[in-house]
Design an enzyme around this catalytic site. Sequence first.
Site, PDB file in Angstrom:
ATOM      1  CE  LYS A  34      -3.948  -2.190   0.338  1.00 15.97           C
ATOM      2  NZ  LYS A  34      -5.076  -2.096  -0.557  1.00 15.97           N
ATOM      3  CE  LYS A  80      -5.417  -9.376  -3.380  1.00 23.55           C
ATOM      4  NZ  LYS A  80      -5.288  -7.970  -3.765  1.00 23.55           N
ATOM      5  CG  ASP A 115      -4.643  -3.298  -4.070  1.00 24.06           C
ATOM      6  OD1 ASP A 115      -5.749  -3.888  -4.081  1.00 24.06           O
ATOM      7  OD2 ASP A 115      -4.244  -2.621  -3.115  1.00 24.06           O
ATOM      8  CD  GLU A 116      -8.473  -3.748  -5.672  1.00 25.82           C
ATOM      9  OE1 GLU A 116      -7.800  -4.540  -4.979  1.00 25.82           O
ATOM     10  OE2 GLU A 116      -8.811  -2.613  -5.283  1.00 25.82           O
ATOM     11  CG  HIS A 136      -9.313  -8.807  -5.856  1.00 21.59           C
ATOM     12  ND1 HIS A 136     -10.399  -7.984  -5.993  1.00 21.59           N
ATOM     13  CD2 HIS A 136      -8.603  -8.350  -4.807  1.00 21.59           C
ATOM     14  CE1 HIS A 136     -10.335  -7.037  -5.055  1.00 21.59           C
ATOM     15  NE2 HIS A 136      -9.260  -7.243  -4.310  1.00 21.59           N
ATOM     16  NE  ARG A 137     -15.147  -9.993  -1.737  1.00 20.65           N
ATOM     17  CZ  ARG A 137     -15.953 -10.087  -0.687  1.00 20.65           C
ATOM     18  NH1 ARG A 137     -17.023 -10.837  -0.768  1.00 20.65           N
ATOM     19  NH2 ARG A 137     -15.689  -9.452   0.427  1.00 20.65           N
ATOM     20  CG  HIS A 142     -10.539 -11.187  -2.012  1.00 23.16           C
ATOM     21  ND1 HIS A 142      -9.976 -10.163  -1.292  1.00 23.16           N
ATOM     22  CD2 HIS A 142      -9.561 -11.677  -2.809  1.00 23.16           C
ATOM     23  CE1 HIS A 142      -8.706 -10.025  -1.651  1.00 23.16           C
ATOM     24  NE2 HIS A 142      -8.432 -10.924  -2.584  1.00 23.16           N
ATOM     25  CE  LYS A 180     -10.419  -1.518   2.322  1.00 19.86           C
ATOM     26  NZ  LYS A 180      -9.205  -0.963   1.787  1.00 19.86           N
ATOM     27  CB  SER A 223      -8.563  -9.252   2.160  1.00 20.41           C
ATOM     28  OG  SER A 223      -7.885  -8.085   1.756  1.00 20.41           O
ATOM     29  N   GLY A 271      -9.235  -3.891   5.443  1.00 20.16           N
ATOM     30  CA  GLY A 271      -9.344  -3.129   6.694  1.00 20.16           C
ATOM     31  C   GLY A 271      -8.898  -3.893   7.923  1.00 20.16           C
ATOM     32  N   GLY A 326      -2.992  -2.602   4.723  1.00 23.62           N
ATOM     33  CA  GLY A 326      -2.814  -1.321   5.409  1.00 23.62           C
ATOM     34  C   GLY A 326      -2.384  -1.569   6.856  1.00 23.62           C
TER      35      GLY A 326
HETATM   36  C1  CAP Z   1      -7.303  -4.761   1.105  1.00 24.85           C
HETATM   37  C2  CAP Z   1      -7.550  -4.614  -0.365  1.00 24.85           C
HETATM   38  C3  CAP Z   1      -8.477  -5.612  -1.005  1.00 24.85           C
HETATM   39  C4  CAP Z   1      -9.826  -5.726  -0.375  1.00 24.85           C
HETATM   40  C5  CAP Z   1     -10.885  -6.305  -1.270  1.00 24.85           C
HETATM   41  C6  CAP Z   1      -8.061  -3.215  -0.650  1.00 24.85           C
HETATM   42  O1  CAP Z   1      -6.457  -3.805   1.629  1.00 24.85           O
HETATM   43  O2  CAP Z   1      -6.360  -4.733  -1.037  1.00 24.85           O
HETATM   44  O3  CAP Z   1      -8.618  -5.295  -2.347  1.00 24.85           O
HETATM   45  O4  CAP Z   1      -9.658  -6.550   0.720  1.00 24.85           O
HETATM   46  O5  CAP Z   1     -12.043  -6.483  -0.601  1.00 24.85           O
HETATM   47  O6  CAP Z   1      -7.606  -2.618  -1.612  1.00 24.85           O
HETATM   48  O7  CAP Z   1      -8.953  -2.766   0.053  1.00 24.85           O
HETATM   49  P1  CAP Z   1      -6.477  -3.379   3.172  1.00 24.85           P
HETATM   50  P2  CAP Z   1     -12.638  -7.923  -0.342  1.00 24.85           P
HETATM   51  O8  CAP Z   1      -6.151  -4.638   3.968  1.00 24.85           O
HETATM   52  O9  CAP Z   1      -5.390  -2.356   3.306  1.00 24.85           O
HETATM   53  O10 CAP Z   1      -7.815  -2.852   3.500  1.00 24.85           O
HETATM   54  O11 CAP Z   1     -11.585  -8.766   0.274  1.00 24.85           O
HETATM   55  O12 CAP Z   1     -13.776  -7.662   0.593  1.00 24.85           O
HETATM   56  O13 CAP Z   1     -13.047  -8.425  -1.671  1.00 24.85           O
HETATM   57 MG    MG Z   2      -7.192  -4.306  -2.992  1.00 26.90          MG
END
Ligand code: CAP
Ligand code: MG
Length: 432
Positions: free
Chosen positions: A154, A180, A182-183, A272-273, A305, A312, A355, A357, A380
């Site tokens: 991050k 990982k 990020d998406e 990733h979703r 996920h 969060k 994942s 927050g 984060g």
């Molecule tokens: C988490 C994350 C993931 C989310 C996706 C983000 O980062 O990389 O993409 O977890 O949501 O960008 O928010 P943090 P989910 O740990 O810093 O929040 O897993 O609900 O699909």
């Molecule tokens: Mg992400």
Amino acid sequence: MSNKVEWYLEFVDFNYKPAKDDLICLFYFEPDQGISVKEAIGRIASESSTGTWTTLFKLPPRMKKLQATAFHVDGNYVKVAYPLVLWEMGNMPQLLSGIAGNIFGMKAVKNLRLVDVSFPQAYLKHFKGPHFGMDGIRKMMKVYKRPLTGAVPKPKIGFSALEHAQIGFETWMGGFDFVKDDENLSSTSFNKFEDRVKLMTKMRDKAEKLTGERKSAFINISAETEVMKKRAKMLANYGWNYCMIDVVVTGYSGVMTLRDYASDLGLAIHAHRAMHAMFDRNPKHGMTMQLLAKLMRIIGVSQIHSGTAVGKLVGDKREVTAIADVLREKKTKALKGHLLDQDWHHMKSAFPCSSGGLHPGLIPPVLDIYGTDLVLLVSGGIHGHPKGTRAGAKASMAAIEGYLDGRTLQETAKSSVELAEALKKWGTMKPK
Ligand code: CAP
Ligand code: MG
């Protein structure tokens, strides 16, 4: 010819007994004003199978055998049975064009939600499911008794390939198994996929040497399908055992193609979703997340996920548990308004991935919900640690170890400075 205009009610039969090979869908529905329950469910069964809005001049002889039947109503929930012959075997997009298609735009229903689908073995056998299963992944990573752990660098996009790999190195050195992408990171001018793979490989080898542990990464190959194949090939050439795909935005066909392609290369798939909340967030309309997870297990991703319940993003404990069930169990038991019975037959399990927050103080409630069979991503919540990424990962690993030993966070923090510092910053706050 009769003057009848509509034939929807012919798709409703409360005495119908589903055949062994029928595919059963559970919908939540709300009829629009002036539409009766029977008319609404008739339309759902009709438009998702063989019908149209009016009676027709000519019908081929096989229509009765092909049509869906709404056969059970309980309040706002209806079960619809679809004969196997309606579907093309091994074609997930075709299935969704029916059961997740036009019906969601019908004026006759105010709201409509596809809650779950129970698949007969005769349908399932045309899909392979996950290549590795949870056991296979654990063996591959040599991690047996605890959750697998990972983090996304991050900020989520902005690092160069080198900066990204350096953060990855710190993550691994703190004790995590995975780094990982990020998406929304694929291949950008400032962080090209090829550069990232090469630099991450170097750092991975170094981290493995220094720690004596297996280290891996979910590197995002999401793009046009042929490009994804090329990227998967490159990952295999550089000795990786995973690739990552944003499965909703790349689509069912793309994921199906990559399921076999990646498996042949020895790559597990991290799903990733991103975009799921566009259709699963409104509890009255769209499709549930547990169904998306189910479809992805059928196609054969290794993990997807599944939410945190405390972090969060949306997704409560009931939903998170339902998703974990459809991914991990050999048989999923029906849960009123949430799940239908599902026997998974030959299909291996897939990991849920929690994942969004998370930070060390939230690890106990997440493990209370999931147990240890999960991929836990704290991103984060490690990079924001007062002493940096490595300390953040150490704090998370300590929190996990303490939890598994039956200690409270406070007790564990006595022997982990990193955890003590994390708790000082975040405590057990639930971010929004
Ligand atoms: C988490 C994350 C993931 C989310 C996706 C983000 O980062 O990389 O993409 O977890 O949501 O960008 O928010 P943090 P989910 O740990 O810093 O929040 O897993 O609900 O699909
Ligand atoms: Mg992400």
